[in-house]
Design an enzyme around this catalytic site. Structure first.
Site, PDB file in Angstrom:
ATOM      1  CD  GLN A 111      -3.511  -0.117   0.527  1.00  0.00           C
ATOM      2  OE1 GLN A 111      -3.421  -0.949   0.357  1.00  0.00           O
ATOM      3  NE2 GLN A 111      -3.869   1.215  -0.776  1.00  0.00           N
ATOM      4  CE  LYS A 126      -5.022  -4.005   2.465  1.00  0.00           C
ATOM      5  NZ  LYS A 126      -5.378  -3.429   0.582  1.00  0.00           N
ATOM      6  CG  ASP A 166      -8.235  -5.486   1.198  1.00  0.00           C
ATOM      7  OD1 ASP A 166      -7.660  -4.773   0.319  1.00  0.00           O
ATOM      8  OD2 ASP A 166      -8.239  -6.475   0.316  1.00  0.00           O
TER       9      ASP A 166
HETATM   10  N1  GLU Z   1      -8.159  -1.661  -0.159  1.00  0.00           N
HETATM   11  C1  GLU Z   1      -8.220  -0.965  -1.518  1.00  0.00           C
HETATM   12  C2  GLU Z   1      -6.359  -1.384  -1.827  1.00  0.00           C
HETATM   13  O1  GLU Z   1      -6.241  -2.374  -1.588  1.00  0.00           O
HETATM   14  C3  GLU Z   1      -8.901   0.136  -1.829  1.00  0.00           C
HETATM   15  C4  GLU Z   1      -8.243   1.100   0.094  1.00  0.00           C
HETATM   16  C5  GLU Z   1      -8.356   2.273   0.647  1.00  0.00           C
HETATM   17  O2  GLU Z   1      -9.744   2.762  -0.233  1.00  0.00           O
HETATM   18  O3  GLU Z   1      -7.658   2.887   1.013  1.00  0.00           O
HETATM   19  O4  GLU Z   1      -5.780  -0.598  -2.109  1.00  0.00           O
END
Ligand code: GLU
Length: 448
Positions: A111, A126, A166
């Protein structure tokens, strides 16, 4: 002579025993960074990589809730706040039985780079839980979410850490989580969580943003190789939110979707999966059963292959949209043997490192997840700005911004790859472009 990055891989191995997914992403990212470190001794001296691979903070907590039978249930909740060099921590929450620190750290680490690539001011995080929402009643999901937020709310805030959805966390869960946050803080701080319903501060277009972004990115990749998306046959895996958005956009842009999959097997529909058939994916997801077989009963002419993955189906383009490590070496061999030339990751780390290396070594152009699926989190950052301005945005405006962001991500990954001697390698380029941005901010902020 050994590589500079090997010492950091060893440190990661020592510090994170029993967490193969996290080590897998570290090895994949660091392999791309070797030429950067060779040119930049300052980043070696400042311990940049060693700092980067250690989360700034990780919390783990008990989540107690009562099921419909009155039985007390206990799950474990997590939030890994990985890096805040570029902005408040940002990243989704995953509810799935497979969740443990190794999964949280791999996703949190990815991320950081993904969020940096969007060019928006968001750090990487996360979180989630080993709770499985499949087969649970609405009441059970609500009680779980309320209990989860009762602990998490202490660590988040619009300027601190902004969770989102997610796997296993969609609009329903976000609503329950937000409701409890509001109750605990007595504040309507819409910017504390993204993926909200439109009526209470959500962004039009956020639901489909990840899938649409993946298809925009894929189109950019094809065009860079002198090809067109229109008319291409495509196979995807998964049937969740990401797979659905991808399927919608693929159809809109003239590609033909032949197959998708679930944990129970895959569906092949040579007539093409479009229109109401794509809508039916959502019904399958909402059934709470996590199976795709009912599609074959509903749409004659389609076939269900129990217990199999769709990677043997002949197509021009593959987009895995299910979950990590969905494509192993034997699948990569099938993909290459079928003559496919394009592969774009939709889910996070859907390909094992050896499978990805095999694909690239055998002439398949690959798009990495941290670039291709960044449209979701990019729209989350737009949702945050909408919430702080208190001015709703229009769907068309969001789509336009998304398309531009995806083009910029593609172009900056392609340029970084070229600059560091990888040619047109978006996997390496995405790692390098994301890393350089974070490293610059971390350098400016001193040794923290
Ligand atoms: N879970 C999504 C990702 O893997 C979205 C995360 C978000 O919008 O903060 O990027």
């Amino acid at each position: 002579m050994g590589r500079i990055v090997d010492q950091y891989i060893e440190i990661a191995q020592r510090r994170n025993p029993g967490e193969p997914e996290f080590l897998q992403t570290i090895e994949e990212v660091l392999s791309s960074l070797e030429p950067v470190l060779q040119k930049r001794p300052d980043l070696v001296e400042s311990g940049m990589i060693e700092r980067l691979i250690e989360p700034e903070r990780g919390i783990s907590f008990r989540v107690t809730w009562v099921d419909d039978q009155g039985k007390v249930q206990v799950n474990r909740g997590y939030r890994y706040q990985f890096n805040s060099a570029l902005g408040p921590y940002k990243g989704g929450l995953r509810f799935a039985p497979s969740v443990y620190p190794g999964i949280m750290k791999f996703l949190g680490f990815e991320q950081i780079f993904k969020n940096a690539l969007t060019g928006l001011p968001i750090g990487g995080a996360k979180g989630g839980s080993d709770f499985d929402p499949n087969g649970k009643s609405n009441g059970e999901v609500m009680r779980f979410c309320q209990s989860f937020m009762t602990e998490l709310f202490r660590y988040i805030g619009p300027e601190i850490d902004v969770p989102a959805g997610d796997l296993g966390v969609g609009a329903r869960e976000i609503g329950y989580l937000y409701g409890q946050y509001k109750r605990l803080t007595t504040k309507f701080d819409g910017g504390v969580i993204t993926g909200k319903g439109i009526v209470y501060g959500g962004l039009p277009g956020r639901t489909e943003a990840t899938g649409y972004g993946i298809v925009f990115f894929t189109r950019n990749m094809l065009e860079a190789c002198g090809e067109k998306l229109e008319g291409k046959t495509v196979v995807i895996s998964g049937f969740g939110n990401v797979a659905w958005g991808t399927a919608v956009k693929l159809n809109e842009l003239g590609a033909k979707l032949l197959a998708f999959s679930g944990p129970d097997g895959y569906i092949l529909d040579e007539a093409g999966i479009s229109g109401e058939k794509v809508d039916y994916m959502l019904e399958l997801r909402n059934s709470g059963k996590n199976i795709c077989k009912p599609y074959a009963d509903k749409f004659p002419g389609s076939k269900f292959f129990a217990g199999e993955k769709p990677w043997g189906v002949k197509a021009d383009l593959y987009i895995p949209c299910a979950m990590q490590n969905d494509v192993h070496l034997e699948h990569a061999k099938q993909i290459v043997a079928s003559g496919c030339k394009f592969y774009c990751e939709g889910a996070n780390m859907p390909t094992t490192n050896e499978a990805l290396e095999y694909l690239m070594a055998n002439g398949v152009t690959c798009g990495p997840a941290k670039a291709a699926n960044a449209g979701g989190v990019a729209c989350s950052a737009i949702e945050m700005s909408q919430n702080s301005r208190k001015m709703p945005m229009k769907r068309e405006e969001v789509y336009e911004q998304l398309e531009t962001i995806m083009k910029n991500i593609h172009d900056s990954a392609a340029a970084a790859s070229e600059e560091y001697g990888f040619g047109y390698n978006l996997v390496a380029g995405a790692n390098i472009a994301g890393f350089l941005k974070v490293a610059e901010a971390m350098t400016a902020q001193g040794y923290v």
